[in-house]
Enzyme design. Sequence first.
Site, mmCIF file in Angstrom:
data_model
loop_
_atom_site.group_PDB
_atom_site.id
_atom_site.type_symbol
_atom_site.label_atom_id
_atom_site.label_comp_id
_atom_site.label_asym_id
_atom_site.label_seq_id
_atom_site.Cartn_x
_atom_site.Cartn_y
_atom_site.Cartn_z
ATOM 1 N NE ARG A 161 -0.371 -12.733 31.725
ATOM 2 C CZ ARG A 161 0.590 -13.242 32.519
ATOM 3 N NH1 ARG A 161 0.866 -14.542 32.506
ATOM 4 N NH2 ARG A 161 1.246 -12.462 33.347
ATOM 5 C CB SER A 204 -1.385 -6.390 30.374
ATOM 6 O OG SER A 204 -0.651 -6.161 31.545
ATOM 7 C CD GLU A 207 -2.168 -10.207 29.112
ATOM 8 O OE1 GLU A 207 -0.990 -9.839 28.890
ATOM 9 O OE2 GLU A 207 -2.604 -10.413 30.256
HETATM 10 C C1 FAD Z 1 -6.852 -4.083 36.884
HETATM 11 C C2 FAD Z 1 -6.491 -5.382 36.197
HETATM 12 C C3 FAD Z 1 -5.318 -6.017 36.522
HETATM 13 C C4 FAD Z 1 -4.963 -7.221 35.887
HETATM 14 N N1 FAD Z 1 -3.794 -7.825 36.239
HETATM 15 C C5 FAD Z 1 -3.465 -9.014 35.681
HETATM 16 C C6 FAD Z 1 -2.253 -9.688 36.061
HETATM 17 O O1 FAD Z 1 -1.482 -9.216 36.896
HETATM 18 N N2 FAD Z 1 -1.997 -10.874 35.457
HETATM 19 C C7 FAD Z 1 -2.815 -11.437 34.543
HETATM 20 O O2 FAD Z 1 -2.531 -12.538 34.047
HETATM 21 N N3 FAD Z 1 -3.962 -10.824 34.179
HETATM 22 C C8 FAD Z 1 -4.308 -9.629 34.721
HETATM 23 N N4 FAD Z 1 -5.460 -9.023 34.330
HETATM 24 C C9 FAD Z 1 -6.310 -9.616 33.282
HETATM 25 C C10 FAD Z 1 -7.405 -10.569 33.814
HETATM 26 O O3 FAD Z 1 -7.740 -10.258 35.164
HETATM 27 C C11 FAD Z 1 -6.996 -12.043 33.714
HETATM 28 O O4 FAD Z 1 -6.772 -12.428 32.368
HETATM 29 C C12 FAD Z 1 -8.058 -12.981 34.306
HETATM 30 O O5 FAD Z 1 -7.523 -14.281 34.393
HETATM 31 C C13 FAD Z 1 -9.347 -13.015 33.498
HETATM 32 O O6 FAD Z 1 -10.327 -13.683 34.266
HETATM 33 P P1 FAD Z 1 -11.877 -13.352 34.104
HETATM 34 O O7 FAD Z 1 -12.631 -14.242 35.020
HETATM 35 O O8 FAD Z 1 -12.121 -11.914 34.271
HETATM 36 O O9 FAD Z 1 -12.106 -13.814 32.590
HETATM 37 P P2 FAD Z 1 -12.815 -13.015 31.406
HETATM 38 O O10 FAD Z 1 -12.140 -11.715 31.210
HETATM 39 O O11 FAD Z 1 -14.276 -13.006 31.597
HETATM 40 O O12 FAD Z 1 -12.464 -13.979 30.170
HETATM 41 C C14 FAD Z 1 -11.115 -14.099 29.735
HETATM 42 C C15 FAD Z 1 -10.988 -15.329 28.830
HETATM 43 O O13 FAD Z 1 -11.209 -16.500 29.605
HETATM 44 C C16 FAD Z 1 -12.267 -17.275 29.050
HETATM 45 N N5 FAD Z 1 -13.007 -17.871 30.181
HETATM 46 C C17 FAD Z 1 -13.516 -17.238 31.262
HETATM 47 N N6 FAD Z 1 -14.111 -18.127 32.090
HETATM 48 C C18 FAD Z 1 -13.976 -19.338 31.512
HETATM 49 C C19 FAD Z 1 -14.372 -20.667 31.873
HETATM 50 N N7 FAD Z 1 -15.048 -20.947 33.000
HETATM 51 N N8 FAD Z 1 -14.055 -21.682 31.024
HETATM 52 C C20 FAD Z 1 -13.370 -21.439 29.868
HETATM 53 N N9 FAD Z 1 -12.963 -20.223 29.477
HETATM 54 C C21 FAD Z 1 -13.258 -19.177 30.297
HETATM 55 C C22 FAD Z 1 -13.106 -16.300 28.224
HETATM 56 O O14 FAD Z 1 -13.787 -16.969 27.165
HETATM 57 C C23 FAD Z 1 -12.018 -15.360 27.695
HETATM 58 O O15 FAD Z 1 -11.388 -15.938 26.571
HETATM 59 C C24 FAD Z 1 -5.825 -7.803 34.932
HETATM 60 C C25 FAD Z 1 -7.034 -7.152 34.617
HETATM 61 C C26 FAD Z 1 -7.370 -5.956 35.232
HETATM 62 C C27 FAD Z 1 -8.679 -5.303 34.896
#
Ligand code: FAD
Length: 320
Positions: free
Chosen positions: A181, A230, A300
Amino acid sequence: MSFPNLVEQLGRECFSCVRGRLLSNQPLAPVTWLRVGGPAQLLFQPADEADLAAFMKVLPNDIPVLPVGLGSNLLIRDDGIEGVVIRLTGKGFGQLEPVGETRLRVGAAVPDKRLAQAALQAKLSGFSFYAAIPGAVGGALRMNAGAHGTETCERVVELTAIDRSGQVLRLSRADMNYAYRHSEQPADLIFTSAVFQGVPGKAEVIAEEMDVVVAHRERAQPIREKTGGSTFKNPPDNSAWKVIDAAGCRGLTVGGAQMSEMHCNFMINTGEASALDLEMLGETVRAKVVENSGIRLEWEIKRLGVFRPGETIEPFLGRA
Ligand SMILES: Cc1cc2nc3c(=O)[nH]c(=O)nc-3n(C[C@H](O)[C@H](O)[C@H](O)COP(=O)(O)OP(=O)(O)OC[C@H]3O[C@@H](n4cnc5c(N)ncnc54)[C@H](O)[C@@H]3O)c2cc1C
């Protein structure tokens, strides 16, 4: 509170070359899963990669920049985010195309679930875990998102990004220094697309894997709640939920924030939580876990932005 209007401050002519949307004091709570937090001083939704590069070139260097994706891993603080928040949309960053027989080039705004579906259609295995992750590809590249024993770093081959000065960069997987992560590029570097490597597989086997992943998620995670997934990373050789449960924190509440009864490493906004409630809850859990087991949990969820004047989580950091 609202921030001074950055476009007015810098002068509209500064952004005359920009084609995308510029929105001052734009609320961010509606675009995050936890549904809390204040506005972005300026939200920019670039039209495409060239537009994003042009914007970064004209933006003065001292203005902070933060990319966001689908907000599934974000806790935005109550007074919002100073500077520019950049949100990529499917219009300019939603490409999904095959590269040769076993690779896919994917835009950073493509939802992870769509990537999983596209891989199934292309009969490429190794992407089923994305069916469980509600983010977009840019967030997965940053967070090294993973589930069911596979992580983004095992699939990504090459990334394209735009840096703070508007330069287009090509990065290899090794450049990302991926860990659990975690990746090591600057927080203001914006990933715009990536090439992923799959392994040829049978469609029915891949579809079955995806069904297992989705069914597990339905059974084990409060996915219909306002949550950030998480809350804490798993400590080495242990599970965050186990040490949280052992410390008596399942169902623990602070204001409108609660550690889920269903999955006690997921925090939820039960309705009217503030970002401060959620952060205080998280810090209270950390303190109780240290007291109970000596283990220091690492967040996380990314906590970003500014507190309201007078707000602090200090007393909670010291508790237990
Ligand atoms: C119900 C639920 C279940 C989940 N299950 C998992 C799981 O099984 N495994 C897991 O790993 N995660 C899980 N997550 C967490 C999350 O979905 C992941 O971390 C996901 O990769 C975040 O993507 P996002 O587009 O929502 O990013 P955001 O939440 O919008 O941003 C997360 C980070 O990424 C950066 N970021 C976003 N887009 C870019 C870009 N284009 N360029 C550079 N940096 C960027 C942001 O600055 C921030 O630091 C879960 C979340 C929820 C709500």
